[in-house]
Scaffold this active site. Structure first.
Site, short mmCIF file in Angstrom:
data_model
loop_
_atom_site.label_atom_id
_atom_site.label_comp_id
_atom_site.label_asym_id
_atom_site.label_seq_id
_atom_site.Cartn_x
_atom_site.Cartn_y
_atom_site.Cartn_z
N TYR A 1 -8.66 3.11 -12.33
CA TYR A 1 -10.04 3.17 -11.86
C TYR A 1 -10.51 1.71 -11.75
CZ TYR A 1 -9.76 8.10 -13.34
OH TYR A 1 -9.39 9.42 -13.50
N ARG B 1 0.84 -1.20 0.00
CA ARG B 1 0.00 0.00 0.00
C ARG B 1 0.87 1.25 0.00
NH1 ARG B 1 -4.88 0.82 4.26
NH2 ARG B 1 -3.23 1.10 5.81
N SER B 2 0.53 2.17 -0.90
CA SER B 2 1.20 3.48 -0.88
C SER B 2 0.20 4.51 -0.35
CB SER B 2 1.70 3.85 -2.28
OG SER B 2 2.78 3.01 -2.63
N SER C 1 -5.10 -3.01 -2.15
CA SER C 1 -3.83 -2.76 -1.45
C SER C 1 -3.91 -3.13 0.03
CB SER C 1 -3.43 -1.29 -1.59
OG SER C 1 -4.48 -0.44 -1.17
N CYS D 1 -6.21 14.45 -7.35
CA CYS D 1 -6.49 14.30 -5.92
C CYS D 1 -5.16 14.26 -5.15
CB CYS D 1 -7.27 13.02 -5.69
SG CYS D 1 -7.47 12.63 -3.96
P1 FDA Z 1 -2.98 1.96 -3.23
O1 FDA Z 1 -1.94 2.14 -2.19
O2 FDA Z 1 -4.34 1.60 -2.78
O3 FDA Z 1 -2.44 1.09 -4.38
C1 FDA Z 1 -3.13 0.84 -5.59
C2 FDA Z 1 -2.59 -0.44 -6.24
O4 FDA Z 1 -1.20 -0.30 -6.49
C3 FDA Z 1 -2.72 -1.67 -5.36
O5 FDA Z 1 -2.85 -2.81 -6.18
C4 FDA Z 1 -1.41 -1.71 -4.64
O6 FDA Z 1 -1.07 -2.97 -4.13
C5 FDA Z 1 -0.45 -1.25 -5.70
N1 FDA Z 1 0.69 -0.53 -5.15
C6 FDA Z 1 0.65 0.56 -4.35
N2 FDA Z 1 1.88 0.95 -4.05
C7 FDA Z 1 2.72 0.10 -4.66
C8 FDA Z 1 4.13 -0.01 -4.69
N3 FDA Z 1 4.90 0.85 -4.05
N4 FDA Z 1 4.67 -1.02 -5.40
C9 FDA Z 1 3.89 -1.91 -6.06
N5 FDA Z 1 2.55 -1.85 -6.05
C10 FDA Z 1 1.97 -0.85 -5.36
N6 FDA Z 1 -6.16 8.58 -11.05
C11 FDA Z 1 -5.76 9.38 -12.07
O7 FDA Z 1 -5.10 8.92 -13.00
N7 FDA Z 1 -6.07 10.71 -12.06
C12 FDA Z 1 -6.77 11.29 -11.06
O8 FDA Z 1 -7.02 12.49 -11.09
C13 FDA Z 1 -7.20 10.45 -9.99
N8 FDA Z 1 -7.93 10.96 -8.96
C14 FDA Z 1 -8.34 10.15 -7.94
C15 FDA Z 1 -9.11 10.68 -6.89
C16 FDA Z 1 -9.54 9.86 -5.86
C17 FDA Z 1 -10.34 10.46 -4.75
C18 FDA Z 1 -9.21 8.49 -5.87
C19 FDA Z 1 -9.69 7.58 -4.77
C20 FDA Z 1 -8.45 7.96 -6.90
C21 FDA Z 1 -8.03 8.77 -7.95
N9 FDA Z 1 -7.28 8.26 -9.01
C22 FDA Z 1 -6.87 9.09 -10.02
C23 FDA Z 1 -6.98 6.83 -9.07
C24 FDA Z 1 -5.59 6.53 -8.51
O9 FDA Z 1 -4.62 6.91 -9.45
C25 FDA Z 1 -5.46 5.03 -8.24
O10 FDA Z 1 -6.44 4.61 -7.32
C26 FDA Z 1 -4.07 4.67 -7.73
O11 FDA Z 1 -3.81 3.32 -7.93
C27 FDA Z 1 -3.94 5.01 -6.26
O12 FDA Z 1 -2.63 4.84 -5.83
P2 FDA Z 1 -2.39 4.67 -4.25
O13 FDA Z 1 -0.95 4.45 -4.05
O14 FDA Z 1 -3.06 5.78 -3.53
O15 FDA Z 1 -3.25 3.39 -3.97
#
Ligand code: FDA
Length: 522
Positions: free
Chosen positions: A466, A104-105, A114, A170
């Site tokens: 998404y 999770r990031s 995640s 975001c």
């Molecule tokens: P999270 O930590 O939940 O990880 C997402 C996925 O990536 C999981 O499968 C996880 O295991 C894997 N992962 C995370 N970190 C990793 C790492 N270090 N190494 C390997 N795998 C890893 N998108 C976009 O393109 N433009 C936008 O404007 C937006 N806006 C937006 C707004 C809101 C409110 C949300 C909830 C989401 C978006 N998104 C978006 C979508 C966003 O880009 C997408 O959900 C990302 O995967 C989120 O990354 P996180 O690290 O936050 O998620």
């Protein structure tokens, strides 16, 4: 603020005895972290078990979609490393004890991948790995995966007023998930995806090795820039290319309702927005207001230039919108990032560092790509559905510009030339509960069915960031390429095969797996 939270978490943990009521597997894992791989780590305070007073806090802290708070699964423990060696150790110890890993990031995954898993698992949460180093002279930066987009934009702005980065809107989205799935925002038409602007990266592979671009090879470096997180290893940090932005940019937001000829306007937008000069990005956000039987349509824009240049350009290319100078605001690029994040004009830049998740809500989302303008009657059918619903949202992001210049196979993200725009559908709701969730999810599925004739076909494509498990899932540990094409080709088109072939090579035991991880090519 975050630093204080992390410090508090660490201090409190020092007082938690890790031998207390932990299960044998948890103790084995901790012992493994401390002894078996002593070359890597000696830090116990990075490991949180359910007995820890901070376990729940940490587990829930970045969950964006509270819908998943009721999930019945929870990790045996959470590892929150400060150092890369601790990530290596966590991978090796998980393998040793046959535990699944969730990485999770920022925690924004739409389907909770995640932090949720059906078999015994741990979470490696990169919340403590969030350093950012910007080099303006070189026009590059190194950013760790646990940092957020907001922190990155803020760090760039502290060093330069004429640089930015083409990521999403975001600010609480995590770098790790965002860059590994593509990532796009207001600079998409000028500079492409966030992933298109990655120059190097560090990854912990399935053998616990840390690999940079040279060591991982161009195939794997290709895969991690859009192939979706968590299939190939754990991304620690990324070297990014900063992009140039003018000192002054212009933003506008013009809202219309159904009684003001908005259908024709949206129809016209489809014919114009993907072909405008790449300095001009105009997205549409449609919000259903079931209480008042109304639909609001907003045209939100970023122009990389000043008002005096924008107005004549709009008069020439999109006069139907009737844009006036007073609708526009000049600002810096980072102020536009604050604005697009939903904060009012004049907010302090520090809001970009805020961990409060403005958009936190129960939701179900889906996505589509549009290759032909949706006809007027098709749009009217959408409004008909939206006037009946509270908190139904549809976001249309125009493509074209730079996106047309990058080939479908340059990165795993294949949605390039020929796509007019991306649609994201969101259905939000307040009350949690199974019946409530089902009602909204069913509404979303029925909207998606309705949209079928109007969007890309064979395959009907979708954006992996998404994430949508309705498209299909890996139903068993060794699901193969053919079984996964239902969802795989929607996200990656022809690139899915190359991703699967690479997966077979770099992770032959399929250790990094989830409901939508890249399968083996068999
Ligand atoms: P999270 O930590 O939940 O990880 C997402 C996925 O990536 C999981 O499968 C996880 O295991 C894997 N992962 C995370 N970190 C990793 C790492 N270090 N190494 C390997 N795998 C890893 N998108 C976009 O393109 N433009 C936008 O404007 C937006 N806006 C937006 C707004 C809101 C409110 C949300 C909830 C989401 C978006 N998104 C978006 C979508 C966003 O880009 C997408 O959900 C990302 O995967 C989120 O990354 P996180 O690290 O936050 O998620």
């Amino acid at each position: 603020m975050m630093k204080q939270v992390i410090l508090l978490v660490s201090l409190l943990l020092l007082s938690v005895s890790w031998t207390s009521t932990s299960t044998p597997i948890q103790n084995d894992f901790k012992r493994c972290m401390s002894t078996q791989f002593s070359a890597y780590t000696k830090n116990f305070e990075i490991i949180y078990t359910p007995e820890s007073s901070l376990y729940s806090y940490l587990l829930q802290s970045t969950i964006q979609n509270p819908r998943w708070l009721n999930a019945t699964t929870q990790p045996l423990l959470i590892v929150a490393p400060f150092h890369e060696s601790e990530v290596q150790a966590a991978v090796l110890c998980s393998k040793k004890y046959d535990l699944q890993v969730r990485v999770r990031s920022g925690g924004h995954d739409y389907e909770g991948l995640s932090f949720l898993c059906q078999t015994p698992y741990i979470i490696i949460d990169l919340i403590n790995m969030r350093s950012i180093d910007i080099n303006v002279e070189e026009e590059t930066g190194w950013v760790q995966s646990g940092a957020t987009l907001g922190e990155l934009y803020y760090a760039i702005a502290k060093k330069s007023q004429v640089h930015g980065f083409p990521g999403g809107l975001c600010p609480t989205v995590g770098i790790g998930g965002h860059l590994s799935g593509g990532g796009f925002g207001t600079l998409l038409r000028k500079y492409g995806l966030a992933a298109d602007n990655v120059l190097d990266a560090y990854l912990v592979d399935v053998n616990g090795r840390i690999l940079d671009r040279k060591a991982m090879g161009e195939d794997l470096f290709w895969a991690i820039r859009g192939g979706g997180g968590a299939s190939f290893g754990i991304l620690l940090s990324w070297k990014i290319r900063l992009v140039r932005v003018p000192k002054i940019v212009t933003g506008f937001s013009v809202s219309k309702t159904l009684d003001s000829g908005v259908t024709e306007l949206v129809h016209r937008w489809q014919e114009i927005a993907p072909y405008l000069p790449e300095d001009l990005f105009i997205r549409i956000v449609i919000v259903g207001d079931g209480f008042n039987k109304a639909v609001q349509v907003s045209f939100n824009s970023l122009f990389l230039g000043e008002i005096d240049t924008l107005i004549p350009l709009m008069n020439k290319s999109f006069p139907e919108l009737g844009l006036k100078s007073e609708d526009c605001i000049e600002m810096s690029w980072v102020e536009s990032a604050v604005n697009f994040a939903g904060f009012p004009n004049g907010s302090l830049l520090e809001v970009l560092l805020d961990k409060k998740q403005l958009f936190k809500s129960n939701f179900k989302a889906k996505s589509d790509f549009v290759t032909e303008p949706i006809p007027i009657n098709g749009l009217e059918g959408i409004w008909g559905r939206f006037v009946e619903e509270e908190i139904a949202i549809m976001i249309m992001d125009p493509f074209g510009g730079k996106m047309n210049e990058i080939s479908e196979s340059e990165t795993p993200f294949p949605h390039r030339k020929g796509n007019l725009y991306n649609i994201q559908y969101l259905k939000k709701w307040e009350k949690n509960g199974v019946r409530e969730s089902n009602r909204h999810v069913n509404w979303m599925r029925s909207l998606y069915k309705y949209m079928g004739p109007y969007v890309s076909k064979s395959p009907r494509t979708a954006y992996v960031n998404y994430r949508d498990l309705d498209l299909g899932t890996n139903n068993h540990d060794n699901t193969n390429y053919l079984e996964s094409t239902s969802w795989g080709v929607k996200y990656y088109k022809g690139n899915f095969k190359r991703l699967a072939q690479l997966k077979s090579k770099v992770d032959p035991e399929n250790f990094f797996r989830s409901e939508q991880s890249i399968p083996h090519y068999k």
